[in-house]
Design an enzyme around this catalytic site. Structure first.
Site, mmCIF file in Angstrom:
data_model
loop_
_atom_site.group_PDB
_atom_site.id
_atom_site.type_symbol
_atom_site.label_atom_id
_atom_site.label_comp_id
_atom_site.label_asym_id
_atom_site.label_seq_id
_atom_site.Cartn_x
_atom_site.Cartn_y
_atom_site.Cartn_z
ATOM 1 C CD GLU A 138 -9.650 -7.007 -1.813
ATOM 2 O OE1 GLU A 138 -9.044 -7.518 -2.772
ATOM 3 O OE2 GLU A 138 -9.088 -6.532 -0.825
ATOM 4 C CB CYS A 151 -12.401 -4.511 5.538
ATOM 5 S SG CYS A 151 -11.763 -3.332 4.359
ATOM 6 C CB CYS A 158 -10.770 3.102 -6.725
ATOM 7 S SG CYS A 158 -10.812 4.758 -6.009
ATOM 8 C CB CYS A 162 -3.994 6.619 -4.137
ATOM 9 S SG CYS A 162 -5.407 7.624 -3.668
ATOM 10 C CB CYS A 165 -4.158 2.483 -3.743
ATOM 11 S SG CYS A 165 -5.674 1.533 -3.567
ATOM 12 C CB CYS A 379 -3.687 -8.416 -0.282
ATOM 13 S SG CYS A 379 -5.086 -7.358 -0.569
HETATM 14 N N1 SAH Z 1 -10.964 5.113 -0.958
HETATM 15 C C1 SAH Z 1 -11.002 5.216 0.437
HETATM 16 C C2 SAH Z 1 -11.245 3.901 1.144
HETATM 17 C C3 SAH Z 1 -10.579 2.675 0.563
HETATM 18 S S1 SAH Z 1 -8.836 2.644 0.677
HETATM 19 C C4 SAH Z 1 -9.737 5.894 0.954
HETATM 20 O O1 SAH Z 1 -8.830 6.080 0.173
HETATM 21 O O2 SAH Z 1 -9.736 6.266 2.116
HETATM 22 C C5 SAH Z 1 -8.624 2.312 2.400
HETATM 23 C C6 SAH Z 1 -7.298 2.763 2.935
HETATM 24 O O3 SAH Z 1 -6.233 1.950 2.390
HETATM 25 C C7 SAH Z 1 -6.906 4.206 2.616
HETATM 26 O O4 SAH Z 1 -6.468 4.881 3.786
HETATM 27 C C8 SAH Z 1 -5.774 3.997 1.648
HETATM 28 O O5 SAH Z 1 -4.959 5.119 1.563
HETATM 29 C C9 SAH Z 1 -5.098 2.772 2.208
HETATM 30 N N2 SAH Z 1 -4.136 2.094 1.351
HETATM 31 C C10 SAH Z 1 -4.281 1.767 0.062
HETATM 32 N N3 SAH Z 1 -3.176 1.141 -0.392
HETATM 33 C C11 SAH Z 1 -2.305 1.058 0.647
HETATM 34 C C12 SAH Z 1 -0.983 0.535 0.805
HETATM 35 N N4 SAH Z 1 -0.352 -0.044 -0.204
HETATM 36 N N5 SAH Z 1 -0.396 0.618 2.011
HETATM 37 C C13 SAH Z 1 -1.043 1.200 3.050
HETATM 38 N N6 SAH Z 1 -2.285 1.729 2.954
HETATM 39 C C14 SAH Z 1 -2.912 1.665 1.766
HETATM 40 FE FE1 SF4 Z 2 -9.159 4.680 -4.429
HETATM 41 FE FE2 SF4 Z 2 -7.039 5.959 -3.452
HETATM 42 FE FE3 SF4 Z 2 -8.795 4.762 -1.773
HETATM 43 FE FE4 SF4 Z 2 -7.175 3.303 -3.366
HETATM 44 S S1 SF4 Z 2 -6.564 4.647 -1.697
HETATM 45 S S2 SF4 Z 2 -9.340 2.958 -3.006
HETATM 46 S S3 SF4 Z 2 -7.083 4.594 -5.217
HETATM 47 S S4 SF4 Z 2 -9.182 6.496 -3.171
#
Ligand code: SAH
Ligand code: SF4
Length: 400
Positions: A138, A151, A158, A162, A165, A379
């Protein structure tokens, strides 16, 4: 590259296109008897490199190999990166024999299907793109004030898992190649109503786990004679992959760096981010400090607020202690709800109180209310992206 069809689809219809909901096993009674089964599929041909993923020097080398004058490389580059040609045949000033050779060696079509699009009432548009091997990724177009941010994804899925996420929950499929990363820009630019001015690597995946391809894509997007997105208008976001931060410090690239911190100490961070066990906060903050000193650039720390978990005054105070010495900025993000994570976002008053505490300590902080309703509200990644756009626009809390 096929034109991206504007198609507003209901979330369920989008889900039906994703690998996650793809072919469940047929019921037992529908299975074919053994002798009627088709022969096993032939091993797949390796995919050709995508034309969008080559740097000018590589086109020069390719033209030399095809015994073509050097100016052909410039022509090809312009056709691709300036005019965004979607077929080799469109390159009318390039000899047919050369076009045939190029078509034999490189793919110009990154996506096998039209993009599916979800649009929100506030102008945010999410594209689901199907790669040549069927993997879906996406990209999100985020209009904000006088700019427009894209974006993009660096990986399909991934591996970092986390807890909060949606992408992490799905697991890792594969790295995207430079052509697929640049191709997201090309697809989005074809449907965007405004010029895309910024790129953030905050879609699916961890950019520093696909370091070489991401940096190559950044260089292609940045090239002055091509798409020409200024390096300072591109943001790489990492969950804390320390070797990536160390390498980026040596690149001499003016890109922005975001570090997803989300907690002010190891105990809390390890609960929601497994990466913290591999690179604990002492190592992460040392790498950030070194990055700031080496490059003179300010890091933005992403901090997702989860009610009762990381939004207490003592958490804000610890955060201040951590980032003040390196003049770090903070982007506060109320948690976007995801099914598998039982945390919730604090109410806006509480988010603002957290932000004010940082502001009082002279920390540069951004916080943005979500305007998303309807299709996009489901999302988490999408919502986050919009917040990232606010961060790149440097909208202060008081202005929201
Ligand atoms: N992997 C990288 C970039 C992609 S994720 C990273 O983790 O930085 C981009 C951002 O989305 C990150 O800051 C991540 O922590 C945040 N993110 C993911 N899921 C989220 C959620 N449910 N609510 C708020 N931020 C979220
Ligand atoms: Fe991967 Fe964590 Fe970034 Fe989600 S927030 S894309 S799981 S590194």
């Amino acid at each position: 590259m096929p034109p991206v069809r504007k198609k507003v689809v209901k979330p369920a219809a989008v889900a039906a296109q994703t690998p996650k909901s793809a072919p469940a096993k047929p019921p037992a009674q529908e299975q074919q008897p053994a002798q009627a089964q088709p022969p096993p599929p032939k091993p797949q041909q390796p995919l050709k490199p995508l034309a969008w993923g080559l740097l000018p020097a590589e086109w020069k080398a390719a033209c030399a190999e095809f015994r073509q004058p050097a100016f052909r490389a410039k022509q090809i580059w312009k056709w691709l990166q300036q005019r965004r040609a979607i077929s080799w045949d469109a390159m009318t000033d390039i000899p047919t024999a050369l076009r045939d050779k190029l078509a034999e060696r490189y793919d110009i079509t990154a996506w096998t299907d039209d993009a599916y699009e979800q649009s929100a009432d506030d102008g945010v548009r999410k594209l689901l793109l199907c790669c040549r091997d069927g993997v879906r990724i996406e990209s999100v177009i985020i209009p904000a004030r006088d700019q427009s941010t894209l974006c993009i994804s660096s990986q399909a899925g991934c591996a970092f898992g986390c807890a909060f996420c949606a992408t992490g929950k799905c697991g890792f499929e594969r790295n995207l190649d430079p052509g697929e990363i640049v191709g997201q820009f090309v697809a989005a630019a074809a449907v965007a109503t405004r010029r895309l001015t910024h790129v953030v690597f905050m879609g699916m995946g961890e950019p520093f786990a696909n370091y070489d391809n991401v940096i190559k894509a950044v260089r292609i997007l940045n090239d002055f004679d091509g798409i020409a997105i200024g390096a300072r208008r591109m943001t790489l976001s990492t969950c804390g992959v320390v070797p990536g931060i160390e390498r980026l410090a040596t690149e001499n690239l003016q890109v922005e760096l975001s570090v997803s911190l989300h907690a002010p100490n190891d105990e809390l961070r390890s609960k929601i981010m497994p990466v913290n066990k591999r690179w604990p906060m002492s190592e992460l903050m040392a790498a950030c400090d070194n990055y700031t000193r080496t490059t003179g650039r300010v890091i933005t720390f992403e901090y997702t607020l989860v009610d009762g978990f990381n939004n207490l005054p003592e958490h804000a105070d610890r955060l201040i202690e951590l980032i003040k010495p390196m003049r770090g900025r903070v982007n506060l993000i109320p948690l976007s709800p995801v099914e598998h994570f039982d945390g919730v976002a604090p109410d806006m008053e509480s988010c603002e109180a957290f932000a004010r505490r940082l502001q009082k300590a002279a920390i540069n902080v951004t916080l943005r209310r979500s305007k998303g309703k309807g299709v996009t509200a489901a999302c988490g990644q999408l919502r986050l992206s919009r917040l990232a756009a606010a961060a790149s626009a440097q909208i202060p809390v008081s202005d929201i």
